[in-house]
Scaffold this motif. Structure first.
Motif, PDB file in Angstrom:
ATOM      1  N   PRO A   1       0.831  -1.208   0.000  1.00 18.19           N
ATOM      2  CA  PRO A   1       0.000   0.000   0.000  1.00 18.19           C
ATOM      3  C   PRO A   1       0.871   1.265   0.000  1.00 18.19           C
ATOM      4  O   PRO A   1       1.831   1.370   0.764  1.00 18.19           O
ATOM      5  N   ASN A   2       0.548   2.178  -0.906  1.00 22.69           N
ATOM      6  CA  ASN A   2       1.225   3.476  -1.025  1.00 22.69           C
ATOM      7  C   ASN A   2       2.647   3.400  -1.570  1.00 22.69           C
ATOM      8  O   ASN A   2       3.333   4.426  -1.635  1.00 22.69           O
ATOM      9  N   GLN A   3       3.114   2.220  -1.990  1.00 22.96           N
ATOM     10  CA  GLN A   3       4.486   2.103  -2.464  1.00 22.96           C
ATOM     11  C   GLN A   3       4.704   2.923  -3.743  1.00 22.96           C
ATOM     12  O   GLN A   3       5.730   3.604  -3.887  1.00 22.96           O
ATOM     13  N   ILE A   4       3.756   2.880  -4.670  1.00 23.55           N
ATOM     14  CA  ILE A   4       3.866   3.671  -5.899  1.00 23.55           C
ATOM     15  C   ILE A   4       3.728   5.156  -5.575  1.00 23.55           C
ATOM     16  O   ILE A   4       4.493   5.994  -6.079  1.00 23.55           O
ATOM     17  N   ALA A   5       2.774   5.490  -4.728  1.00 22.39           N
ATOM     18  CA  ALA A   5       2.581   6.886  -4.348  1.00 22.39           C
ATOM     19  C   ALA A   5       3.837   7.458  -3.698  1.00 22.39           C
ATOM     20  O   ALA A   5       4.212   8.623  -3.939  1.00 22.39           O
ATOM     21  N   GLU A   6       4.500   6.659  -2.865  1.00 20.62           N
ATOM     22  CA  GLU A   6       5.720   7.122  -2.221  1.00 20.62           C
ATOM     23  C   GLU A   6       6.823   7.349  -3.254  1.00 20.62           C
ATOM     24  O   GLU A   6       7.658   8.254  -3.100  1.00 20.62           O
ATOM     25  N   GLY A   7       6.819   6.536  -4.319  1.00 20.52           N
ATOM     26  CA  GLY A   7       7.798   6.732  -5.384  1.00 20.52           C
ATOM     27  C   GLY A   7       7.609   8.063  -6.097  1.00 20.52           C
ATOM     28  O   GLY A   7       8.577   8.783  -6.377  1.00 20.52           O
ATOM     29  N   TYR A   8       6.349   8.393  -6.402  1.00 22.69           N
ATOM     30  CA  TYR A   8       6.085   9.691  -7.030  1.00 22.69           C
ATOM     31  C   TYR A   8       6.397  10.845  -6.077  1.00 22.69           C
ATOM     32  O   TYR A   8       6.871  11.907  -6.520  1.00 22.69           O
ATOM     33  N   LYS A   9       6.166  10.640  -4.799  1.00 21.12           N
ATOM     34  CA  LYS A   9       6.496  11.675  -3.818  1.00 21.12           C
ATOM     35  C   LYS A   9       8.000  11.905  -3.776  1.00 21.12           C
ATOM     36  O   LYS A   9       8.463  13.066  -3.754  1.00 21.12           O
ATOM     37  N   ALA A  10       8.769  10.812  -3.800  1.00 23.85           N
ATOM     38  CA  ALA A  10      10.229  10.939  -3.789  1.00 23.85           C
ATOM     39  C   ALA A  10      10.727  11.633  -5.055  1.00 23.85           C
ATOM     40  O   ALA A  10      11.639  12.467  -5.011  1.00 23.85           O
ATOM     41  N   PHE A  11      10.135  11.284  -6.192  1.00 20.68           N
ATOM     42  CA  PHE A  11      10.471  11.953  -7.455  1.00 20.68           C
ATOM     43  C   PHE A  11      10.233  13.456  -7.343  1.00 20.68           C
ATOM     44  O   PHE A  11      11.096  14.272  -7.700  1.00 20.68           O
ATOM     45  N   ALA A  12       9.066  13.832  -6.845  1.00 23.06           N
ATOM     46  CA  ALA A  12       8.722  15.247  -6.753  1.00 23.06           C
ATOM     47  C   ALA A  12       9.645  15.982  -5.785  1.00 23.06           C
ATOM     48  O   ALA A  12      10.085  17.111  -6.065  1.00 23.06           O
ATOM     49  N   GLU A  13       9.953  15.368  -4.654  1.00 20.21           N
ATOM     50  CA  GLU A  13      10.817  16.017  -3.681  1.00 20.21           C
ATOM     51  C   GLU A  13      12.213  16.269  -4.252  1.00 20.21           C
ATOM     52  O   GLU A  13      12.859  17.271  -3.919  1.00 20.21           O
ATOM     53  N   THR A  14      12.660  15.375  -5.121  1.00 17.21           N
ATOM     54  CA  THR A  14      13.978  15.530  -5.734  1.00 17.21           C
ATOM     55  C   THR A  14      13.959  16.547  -6.861  1.00 17.21           C
ATOM     56  O   THR A  14      14.867  17.370  -6.986  1.00 17.21           O
ATOM     57  N   TRP A  15      12.921  16.500  -7.685  1.00 15.17           N
ATOM     58  CA  TRP A  15      12.922  17.303  -8.907  1.00 15.17           C
ATOM     59  C   TRP A  15      12.365  18.710  -8.742  1.00 15.17           C
ATOM     60  O   TRP A  15      12.712  19.614  -9.519  1.00 15.17           O
ATOM     61  N   LYS A  16      11.525  18.960  -7.755  1.00 16.48           N
ATOM     62  CA  LYS A  16      10.986  20.324  -7.606  1.00 16.48           C
ATOM     63  C   LYS A  16      12.092  21.372  -7.416  1.00 16.48           C
ATOM     64  O   LYS A  16      12.060  22.432  -8.061  1.00 16.48           O
ATOM     65  N   PRO A  17      13.077  21.126  -6.552  1.00 14.14           N
ATOM     66  CA  PRO A  17      14.150  22.132  -6.427  1.00 14.14           C
ATOM     67  C   PRO A  17      14.937  22.312  -7.722  1.00 14.14           C
ATOM     68  O   PRO A  17      15.373  23.426  -8.035  1.00 14.14           O
ATOM     69  N   ILE A  18      15.130  21.228  -8.473  1.00 13.40           N
ATOM     70  CA  ILE A  18      15.813  21.335  -9.764  1.00 13.40           C
ATOM     71  C   ILE A  18      14.989  22.190 -10.722  1.00 13.40           C
ATOM     72  O   ILE A  18      15.506  23.098 -11.392  1.00 13.40           O
TER      73      ILE A  18
END
Length: 330
Positions: free
Chosen positions: A145-162
């Motif tokens: 549960p939430n494993q895919i959602a956590e992946g998109y969250k990690a992507f966003a946290e990394t790429w938003k500052p970039i």
């Protein structure tokens, strides 16, 4: 007015750009989409030196060529991927074997790409994002549960500052939607945009060759994201031509193996309907380059690049400026 036709230089990075440029002009192209590997676009230099960028433009101009985008795919793959020994071939020796250091280097290279594009006077950097969840594509064992959602969250946290740095420099990042990336079809592209809260610096480098063999409607993709198509790659692919022993996942065999279900082909030799693509691009008023990304293991690349340029020029057409039935009024 016809769109510019450029050649993506990544598949030619074994040649110095001063040797490649006259070849590209002879093939008939308007310019080069410079790859950030080989000597084509050295980000460490381009991010710091406007003079370096001016010299690059001058070299291209000597041969009647321009540049409207750069490609930063290789370092981008390391930003969100789960790093293994393959990735270190894209990174400098000083980070080899150190996944954390490799990711930090890769993030830094995205920021340098934004600054390099600004120094080049460009508005688009094409590239990859990598994905922390690609390995979960076929969900067995079942995803937690939430494993895919956590992946998109990690992507966003990394790429938003970039992406914030891209925005500060007036440059947009165009993800080439592609298997192994955070977005590889229409549904995952939508989810990536949502994860980023629609960040204005994030969009797509449209390449139909990565959709057709998956069964994704590659024309619908254009119509789904009309304001997010920042750049276009012209590349062909065929599918359904193998011997029935290999499926869409590739069977761990190499490109050009006759058993393959799908393979990249030179433009006009695959199954992509480019006429429908041009119609859709006209409908969304895309006026950027049409950049040939030439990949065909069965064909000489110089023959293919020349032929592909002619194919794109023939395929492209301007939209109508009049209503065809407007002349019926009295």
């Amino acid at each position: 007015m016809a769109r510019k036709v450029t050649l993506t230089s990544g598949q030619w990075a074994d040649l110095p750009v001063k040797e490649l440029a006259p070849m590209v002009k002879d093939f008939g192209y308007d310019g080069l989409e410079l790859a950030c590997w080989g000597d084509h676009m050295e980000l460490d230099k381009a991010a710091e030196s406007k003079a370096y960028c001016d010299d690059k433009h001058a070299l291209l101009a000597e041969h009647g060529l321009g540049c409207w985008a750069i490609s930063n795919h290789l370092s981008g793959q390391l930003v969100c991927d789960n790093i293994d020994e393959r990735h270190f071939t894209f990174a400098p020796a000083c980070v080899k074997g150190d996944a954390k250091a490799a990711k930090e280097w890769a993030i830094g290279m995205q920021i340098k790409a934004a600054k390099a594009a600004k120094n080049m006077g460009l508005k688009v950097v094409n590239g990859f994002t990598g994905s922390p969840i690609w390995h979960l594509l076929y969900s067995f064992p079942p995803c937690l549960p939430n494993q895919i959602a956590e992946g998109y969250k990690a992507f966003a946290e990394t790429w938003k500052p970039i992406l914030d740095v891209f925005a500060e420099n007036g440059v947009k990042f165009a993800l080439e939607v592609h298997p192994t990336e955070i977005a590889f079809d229409i549904a995952s592209a939508q989810r990536a945009l949502e994860a980023l809260d629609g960040h204005p610096a994030f969009g797509f480098n449209y390449d139909p060759s990565h959709f057709g063999y998956q069964g994704v409607d590659y024309v619908k993709f254009i119509r789904m994201f009309p304001d997010r198509i920042f750049h276009v790659h012209m590349k062909d692919v065929w599918w359904g031509h193998g011997d029935g022993t290999v499926g869409v996942f590739g069977g761990h065999i190499d490109f050009a193996d006759p058993r393959r279900f799908w393979d990249f082909r030179s433009l006009g030799h695959g199954d992509i309907n480019f006429e429908e693509i041009i119609v859709a691009l006209n409908d969304i008023k895309y006026q950027g380059p049409l950049s040939v990304e030439w990949e065909d293991s069965r064909m000489d690349r110089c023959h293919g690049a020349r032929e592909a340029c002619a194919f794109v020029r023939k395929a492209d057409f301007a939209p109508s400026a009049i209503a065809f039935d407007g002349q019926f009024d009295r």
